[in-house]
Design a protein around this motif. Structure first.
Motif, mmCIF file in Angstrom:
data_model
loop_
_atom_site.group_PDB
_atom_site.id
_atom_site.type_symbol
_atom_site.label_atom_id
_atom_site.label_comp_id
_atom_site.label_asym_id
_atom_site.label_seq_id
_atom_site.Cartn_x
_atom_site.Cartn_y
_atom_site.Cartn_z
ATOM 1 N N ALA A 1 0.825 -1.223 0.000
ATOM 2 C CA ALA A 1 0.000 0.000 0.000
ATOM 3 C C ALA A 1 0.859 1.274 0.000
ATOM 4 N N PHE B 1 1.133 5.716 0.874
ATOM 5 C CA PHE B 1 0.892 6.505 2.090
ATOM 6 C C PHE B 1 -0.434 7.260 2.081
ATOM 7 N N LYS C 1 1.609 -5.194 3.361
ATOM 8 C CA LYS C 1 2.778 -4.332 3.615
ATOM 9 C C LYS C 1 2.277 -2.881 3.511
ATOM 10 N N GLU D 1 5.474 2.604 4.967
ATOM 11 C CA GLU D 1 6.243 2.864 6.189
ATOM 12 C C GLU D 1 5.996 4.276 6.725
ATOM 13 N N GLY E 1 0.896 2.525 -5.698
ATOM 14 C CA GLY E 1 1.946 3.494 -5.383
ATOM 15 C C GLY E 1 2.307 4.287 -6.627
ATOM 16 N N SER E 2 3.530 4.761 -6.685
ATOM 17 C CA SER E 2 3.954 5.586 -7.818
ATOM 18 C C SER E 2 4.239 4.704 -9.039
ATOM 19 N N LEU F 1 -0.947 -0.636 -9.435
ATOM 20 C CA LEU F 1 -1.502 0.672 -9.767
ATOM 21 C C LEU F 1 -0.437 1.744 -9.547
ATOM 22 N N GLY F 2 -0.323 2.651 -10.501
ATOM 23 C CA GLY F 2 0.715 3.678 -10.439
ATOM 24 C C GLY F 2 0.153 5.077 -10.243
ATOM 25 N N CYS G 1 -4.631 9.909 -6.174
ATOM 26 C CA CYS G 1 -4.364 9.518 -7.560
ATOM 27 C C CYS G 1 -5.507 9.954 -8.454
ATOM 28 N N GLU H 1 3.584 14.272 -11.963
ATOM 29 C CA GLU H 1 2.601 14.240 -10.887
ATOM 30 C C GLU H 1 3.113 15.136 -9.754
ATOM 31 N N PHE I 1 -12.302 -0.169 -9.676
ATOM 32 C CA PHE I 1 -11.390 0.972 -9.703
ATOM 33 C C PHE I 1 -10.092 0.577 -10.398
HETATM 34 P P1 NAD Z 1 5.564 4.842 -3.480
HETATM 35 O O1 NAD Z 1 5.631 4.240 -4.820
HETATM 36 O O2 NAD Z 1 6.710 5.665 -3.019
HETATM 37 O O3 NAD Z 1 5.369 3.711 -2.364
HETATM 38 C C1 NAD Z 1 4.383 2.719 -2.494
HETATM 39 C C2 NAD Z 1 4.864 1.456 -1.786
HETATM 40 O O4 NAD Z 1 6.072 1.019 -2.405
HETATM 41 C C3 NAD Z 1 5.166 1.690 -0.316
HETATM 42 O O5 NAD Z 1 4.660 0.625 0.436
HETATM 43 C C4 NAD Z 1 6.699 1.740 -0.274
HETATM 44 O O6 NAD Z 1 7.229 1.227 0.912
HETATM 45 C C5 NAD Z 1 7.115 0.888 -1.442
HETATM 46 N N1 NAD Z 1 8.367 1.338 -2.070
HETATM 47 C C6 NAD Z 1 8.890 2.588 -2.066
HETATM 48 N N2 NAD Z 1 10.047 2.618 -2.760
HETATM 49 C C7 NAD Z 1 10.253 1.363 -3.218
HETATM 50 C C8 NAD Z 1 11.283 0.757 -4.018
HETATM 51 N N3 NAD Z 1 12.317 1.451 -4.475
HETATM 52 N N4 NAD Z 1 11.170 -0.552 -4.300
HETATM 53 C C9 NAD Z 1 10.131 -1.279 -3.861
HETATM 54 N N5 NAD Z 1 9.137 -0.744 -3.095
HETATM 55 C C10 NAD Z 1 9.196 0.549 -2.781
HETATM 56 O O7 NAD Z 1 4.184 5.675 -3.423
HETATM 57 P P2 NAD Z 1 3.671 6.639 -2.263
HETATM 58 O O8 NAD Z 1 4.485 7.883 -2.270
HETATM 59 O O9 NAD Z 1 3.520 5.887 -0.993
HETATM 60 O O10 NAD Z 1 2.206 6.933 -2.781
HETATM 61 C C11 NAD Z 1 1.892 7.959 -3.683
HETATM 62 C C12 NAD Z 1 1.815 7.439 -5.095
HETATM 63 O O11 NAD Z 1 0.834 6.404 -5.162
HETATM 64 C C13 NAD Z 1 1.349 8.485 -6.092
HETATM 65 O O12 NAD Z 1 2.093 8.348 -7.264
HETATM 66 C C14 NAD Z 1 -0.106 8.143 -6.323
HETATM 67 O O13 NAD Z 1 -0.639 8.577 -7.547
HETATM 68 C C15 NAD Z 1 -0.058 6.666 -6.241
HETATM 69 N N6 NAD Z 1 -1.363 6.104 -5.967
HETATM 70 C C16 NAD Z 1 -1.997 5.527 -7.013
HETATM 71 C C17 NAD Z 1 -3.276 5.021 -6.826
HETATM 72 C C18 NAD Z 1 -4.015 4.422 -7.976
HETATM 73 O O14 NAD Z 1 -5.100 3.935 -7.767
HETATM 74 N N7 NAD Z 1 -3.491 4.424 -9.193
HETATM 75 C C19 NAD Z 1 -3.878 5.093 -5.564
HETATM 76 C C20 NAD Z 1 -3.177 5.668 -4.518
HETATM 77 C C21 NAD Z 1 -1.903 6.170 -4.734
#
Ligand code: NAD
Length: 485
Positions: free
Chosen positions: A148, A150, A174, A177, A226-227, A248-249, A282, A376, A443
């Motif tokens: 998940a 943040f 997971k 953090e 995540g991203s 999902l990104g 997102c 973004e 979604f």
């Molecule tokens: P992030 O990608 O930094 O982190 C997401 C997860 O990946 C976290 O659990 C983190 O611990 C883990 N992570 C971080 N760096 C990593 C690496 N190098 N290798 C492996 N795992 C790693 O995202 P964030 O900052 O927590 O969340 C914001 C992002 O999530 C935004 O880009 C947002 O658009 C996206 N998001 C997308 C949706 C969707 O539905 N498309 C929904 C919510 C958030």
């Protein structure tokens, strides 16, 4: 620290990952240290996977009508503890109370959907030739993982936990953090609702634990939110290890505003879309493309955005680094020639001077070549571009690599229909700035906003969390026994 140090959760119990490095957890509202989280590694993950594996035979053999009873009870516990859950989200993520509460309300809706699963997953049956029957059933996959981000500490885990578990899988979650507190409470409430130990386990950490999840041979499927950069890495690594994956990104959602749009409705929708959850959604409409004569609507958007006040109806962003990144985007856009109509840089909330706040920001005359138009921003910032025609607006929308959402504001049904047909995104809004499909609709975006075949919620997720068992049966009529007493 306001909260005890976070521990992992394995086999229904807190699990101390002693000797592991920890990370400080700050409340973005105040900048205060509120807890610590372990940055666990492969050994802690393996313990969680073994617990999930041990729980799987009994859980998957429990009839689904019994499995959902636990989630009916869980729903009432979410309702009972709504305020405490919302307070926790607010404290760790920085949202307003209303936004945090809405997140828990959405978690309840997701749980309700999972409770309807027995009605949705009935199998198929047919006599395919004389005396030969075929039947198809949905079966769980085994141990699955959910990773998940943040920005929704409570809701995003509920995108996966209820559906995957009701469908008979056991799970390792997971959390981010940066926001590890809500997940602990979710696990405690599920235990109180009667979920058997080991069905849901939690491991905390960052990159290292995510990589271990992608590599673990006993995990059958990985869902990630995540991203885009990390979603790609996770998708490639998990699938190259022959797991199912939906990742999902990030997003860059365009709101196309036509001159015939209802001015007040459009202005309040656009302002809410770009600033809700401090723009850290997102589904945020971070980019507006105004078509033709829309100065009047832009003026109304600025009026609306001025009513959004940090610390009152606008929460904080997640970290000091996020605040700096967002403000840098505004500064760069201004230097590149865009016009800052409302400036949220250097926002300070009295009494919370160390919190991470960015005020609502509206920037006009952004051009597609500027960084703010391409990346973004993930803050309460609206970048406005101008075009003469709807086709030009659509071309801008469709040229961006993401494809989560797009929206059109217009009074014309045929213009709306044109956008619905031609916008290259997975979720479309018509006079709606945050077009999240509610349950039972699923979604998920397109393009660089999602990798993998299924959506993460709704009916589409059933496909992701199950596999089909096809049985063909024939009985020899001669072997029939006509029992005599
Ligand atoms: P992030 O990608 O930094 O982190 C997401 C997860 O990946 C976290 O659990 C983190 O611990 C883990 N992570 C971080 N760096 C990593 C690496 N190098 N290798 C492996 N795992 C790693 O995202 P964030 O900052 O927590 O969340 C914001 C992002 O999530 C935004 O880009 C947002 O658009 C996206 N998001 C997308 C949706 C969707 O539905 N498309 C929904 C919510 C958030």
């Amino acid at each position: 620290m306001k909260y005890p140090a976070i521990q992992n959760y394995v086999g229904g119990q807190p699990a101390n990952d002693s000797g592991t490095a920890t990370m400080d957890v700050f409340s973005p509202l105040t900048g205060a240290l509120i807890s610590t989280v372990p940055l666990s590694g492969a050994a802690a993950l393996d313990a969680a996977v073994q617990a999930a594996k041990a729980a799987y035979p009994a859980w998957s053999a429990t009839p689904i009508k019994e499995r959902v009873q636990i989630f009916y009870r869980y729903k009432t516990l979410l309702e009972r503890d709504m305020k405490a859950l919302a307070d926790l989200v607010r404290e760790e993520n920085g949202k307003t109370y209303d936004e945090a509460r809405a997140e828990v309300e959405k978690a309840i809706e997701l749980t309700e959907f999972a409770c309807s699963m027995p009605q949705l997953i009935q199998g198929e049956f047919l006599e395919v030739s004389k005396g030969v029957e075929a039947r198809v059933e949905r079966k769980p996959l085994g141990v699955v993982a959910s990773i998940a981000p943040f920005n929704f500490p409570n809701m995003v885990p509920h995108w996966t936990i209820p559906n995957a578990i009701v469908l008979g899988n056991t799970m390792v979650l997971k959390p981010s953090e940066q926001v590890p507190l809500s997940a602990v409470k979710i696990a405690e409430l599920l235990k109180e609702a009667g979920l058997p130990d080991g069905v849901l386990n939690i491991v905390n950490g960052d990159k290292q634990i995510v990589e271990a999840i992608c590599d673990h041979p006993d995990i059958q499927a990985v869902s990630f939110v995540g991203s885009t950069k990390i979603a790609k890495v996770v998708y490639i690594r998990a699938t190259s290890n022959l797991k199912r994956c939906v990742a999902l990104g990030g997003a860059k959602n365009h709101l196309m505003v036509l001159p015939d749009a209802h001015p007040e409705m459009t202005a309040s929708n656009v302002a809410a879309s770009m600033s809700g959850c401090a723009g850290q959604r997102c589904m945020a409409g971070s980019t507006m493309v105004g078509v033709g004569a829309i100065d009047g609507i832009v003026a109304k958007i600025v009026e609306e955005a001025k009513k959004i006040v940090p610390g009152q109806n606008l929460g904080s962003v997640i970290s000091k680094e996020a605040k700096e990144r967002i403000e840098q985007h505004i500064t760069e856009a201004e230097a590149a020639g865009a016009k800052v109509l409302l400036d949220g840089r250097n926002a300070v909330v009295p009494g919370h001077e160390d919190g991470y706040y960015v005020g609502a920001t509206v920037i006009d005359y952004v051009t597609p070549d500027m960084r703010i138009a391409q990346e973004e921003v993930f803050g309460p910032v609206l970048a406005i571009m101008r075009t003469s025609t709807l086709d030009e607006a659509l071309a801008i929308e469709n040229a961006n690599p993401y494809g989560n959402a797009a929206a059109v504001f217009t009074a014309s049904g045929s213009s709306a229909r044109y956008v619905m047909d031609h916008a290259n995104a997975g979720m479309i809004g018509v006079n709606i700035g945050v077009p999240v499909p509610r349950e039972p609709f699923s979604f998920g975006g397109w393009n660089d906003s999602k990798f993998g075949a299924c959506d993460i919620t709704g009916k589409s997720s059933i496909e992701f969390w199950t596999q089909l068992k096809k049985t063909t049966t024939k009985w020899n009529p001669e072997s029939r026994v006509n029992w005599m007493s």
